[in-house]
Write a protein that holds these residues in place. Structure first.
Motif, short mmCIF file in Angstrom:
data_model
loop_
_atom_site.label_atom_id
_atom_site.label_comp_id
_atom_site.label_asym_id
_atom_site.label_seq_id
_atom_site.Cartn_x
_atom_site.Cartn_y
_atom_site.Cartn_z
N ASP A 194 0.99 -1.11 0.03
CA ASP A 194 0.03 0.10 0.14
C ASP A 194 0.94 1.35 0.13
O ASP A 194 1.89 1.02 0.50
CB ASP A 194 -1.01 0.04 1.22
N LYS A 195 0.47 2.37 -0.50
CA LYS A 195 0.95 3.68 -0.51
C LYS A 195 0.22 4.20 0.56
O LYS A 195 -0.89 4.63 0.31
CB LYS A 195 0.88 4.26 -1.71
N VAL A 196 1.02 4.87 1.62
CA VAL A 196 0.16 5.65 2.85
C VAL A 196 0.68 6.83 2.64
O VAL A 196 -0.10 7.75 3.62
CB VAL A 196 0.55 4.96 3.97
N GLY A 197 1.40 7.49 1.81
CA GLY A 197 1.87 8.97 1.79
C GLY A 197 2.44 9.23 0.50
O GLY A 197 2.39 8.43 -0.48
N LYS A 198 3.05 10.60 0.34
CA LYS A 198 3.47 11.07 -0.47
C LYS A 198 4.52 10.09 -1.28
O LYS A 198 4.77 9.48 -2.36
CB LYS A 198 4.06 12.31 -0.74
N SER A 199 5.62 9.63 -0.33
CA SER A 199 6.78 8.71 -0.67
C SER A 199 6.82 7.60 0.42
O SER A 199 7.87 7.00 0.51
CB SER A 199 7.95 9.59 -0.64
N THR A 200 5.66 7.39 1.17
CA THR A 200 5.64 6.39 2.18
C THR A 200 4.89 4.97 1.56
O THR A 200 3.89 5.31 1.23
CB THR A 200 5.16 6.80 3.56
N TYR A 201 5.39 3.98 1.87
CA TYR A 201 4.85 2.79 1.66
C TYR A 201 4.85 1.60 2.63
O TYR A 201 5.70 1.85 3.49
CB TYR A 201 5.67 2.14 0.21
N LEU A 202 3.89 0.83 2.35
CA LEU A 202 3.74 -0.40 3.47
C LEU A 202 4.32 -1.50 3.00
O LEU A 202 4.15 -1.99 1.74
CB LEU A 202 2.49 -0.90 3.88
N LEU A 203 5.52 -1.93 3.73
CA LEU A 203 6.48 -3.23 3.27
C LEU A 203 6.00 -4.44 4.45
O LEU A 203 6.05 -4.39 5.12
CB LEU A 203 7.90 -2.96 3.42
N GLU A 204 5.49 -5.52 3.56
CA GLU A 204 5.10 -6.68 4.37
C GLU A 204 5.77 -7.89 3.81
O GLU A 204 6.10 -8.07 2.77
CB GLU A 204 3.60 -6.77 4.02
N ASP A 205 6.24 -8.93 4.93
CA ASP A 205 6.60 -10.19 4.57
C ASP A 205 5.96 -10.96 5.62
O ASP A 205 4.78 -10.57 5.96
CB ASP A 205 8.31 -10.35 4.69
N ARG A 206 6.26 -12.22 5.76
CA ARG A 206 5.48 -13.34 6.37
C ARG A 206 5.36 -12.92 7.93
O ARG A 206 4.66 -13.49 8.89
CB ARG A 206 6.07 -14.68 6.09
N THR A 207 6.59 -12.08 8.37
CA THR A 207 6.56 -11.75 9.88
C THR A 207 5.77 -10.63 10.21
O THR A 207 5.51 -10.49 11.60
CB THR A 207 8.03 -11.81 10.36
N ALA A 208 5.79 -9.66 9.46
CA ALA A 208 5.37 -8.28 10.05
C ALA A 208 5.22 -7.12 8.71
O ALA A 208 5.41 -7.63 7.62
CB ALA A 208 6.04 -7.68 11.09
N GLU A 209 4.73 -6.13 9.08
CA GLU A 209 4.80 -4.97 8.21
C GLU A 209 5.59 -3.75 8.76
O GLU A 209 5.34 -3.74 10.02
CB GLU A 209 3.18 -4.65 7.63
N ILE A 210 6.04 -2.99 7.64
CA ILE A 210 6.83 -1.61 8.35
C ILE A 210 6.56 -0.71 7.36
O ILE A 210 6.19 -1.00 6.14
CB ILE A 210 8.23 -1.92 8.61
#
Length: 109
Positions: free
Chosen positions: A48-64
Motif C-alpha cells: 500500500d501507498k500511505v503517503g507521498k513517498s511512504t509505503y507499507l512493506l510486508e513479509d511473512r513476519t510483520a509490516e513496516i
C-alpha cells in the motif's frame, strides 16, 4: 601456493554477501541497527501507498513503513504480488514507530 591463496580468499566471498533481514528481526533489533548505521536488506511485498513517498512493506513476519524517494523506485511499475528487495536505513526513536528509509534502488527479485 594455490591452495593457500584459495584458503585466504574463500572466506572473503562469504563476507561479501549481505544478509536478508525479516521485518520482524528489524523491529526486534531496531535500536542496535540504528546505532550501527547498518543498511538492512529486506525481501517483501509493497502492499500500500500511505503517503507521498511512504509505503507499507510486508513479509511473512510483520509490516513496516518505508520512505522511498522517487529516484529509488523501479522504472517498471510493480504490484503487491511481486516480491521486491529494499535496502534501507532503520529509523528508530523513543515513543515513535520504527520506519525504514530507502538508500538504494528498489529491485525486483
Amino acid at each position: 601456493m594455490k591452495c593457500l591463496l584459495l584458503g585466504l580468499l574463500l572466506p572473503l566471498c562469504f563476507l561479501a554477501q549481505k544478509k536478508y533481514y525479516t521485518i520482524g528481526e528489524v523491529l526486534k533489533y531496531a535500536r542496535q541497527l540504528t546505532t550501527d548505521s547498518v543498511t538492512v536488506k529486506i525481501r517483501g511485498y509493497i502492499t500500500d501507498k500511505v503517503g507521498k513517498s511512504t509505503y507499507l512493506l510486508e513479509d511473512r513476519t510483520a509490516e513496516i513503513r518505508v520512505d522511498i524517494a522517487d529516484k529509488f523506485l523501479p522504472e517498471k511499475p510493480f504490484s503487491d504480488r511481486e516480491e521486491v528487495i529494499v535496502e534501507a536505513l532503520v529509523q528508530y526513536g523513543i515513543n515513535r514507530p520504527v520506519t525504514l528509509t530507502a538508500n538504494r534502488p528498489v529491485t525486483h527479485d
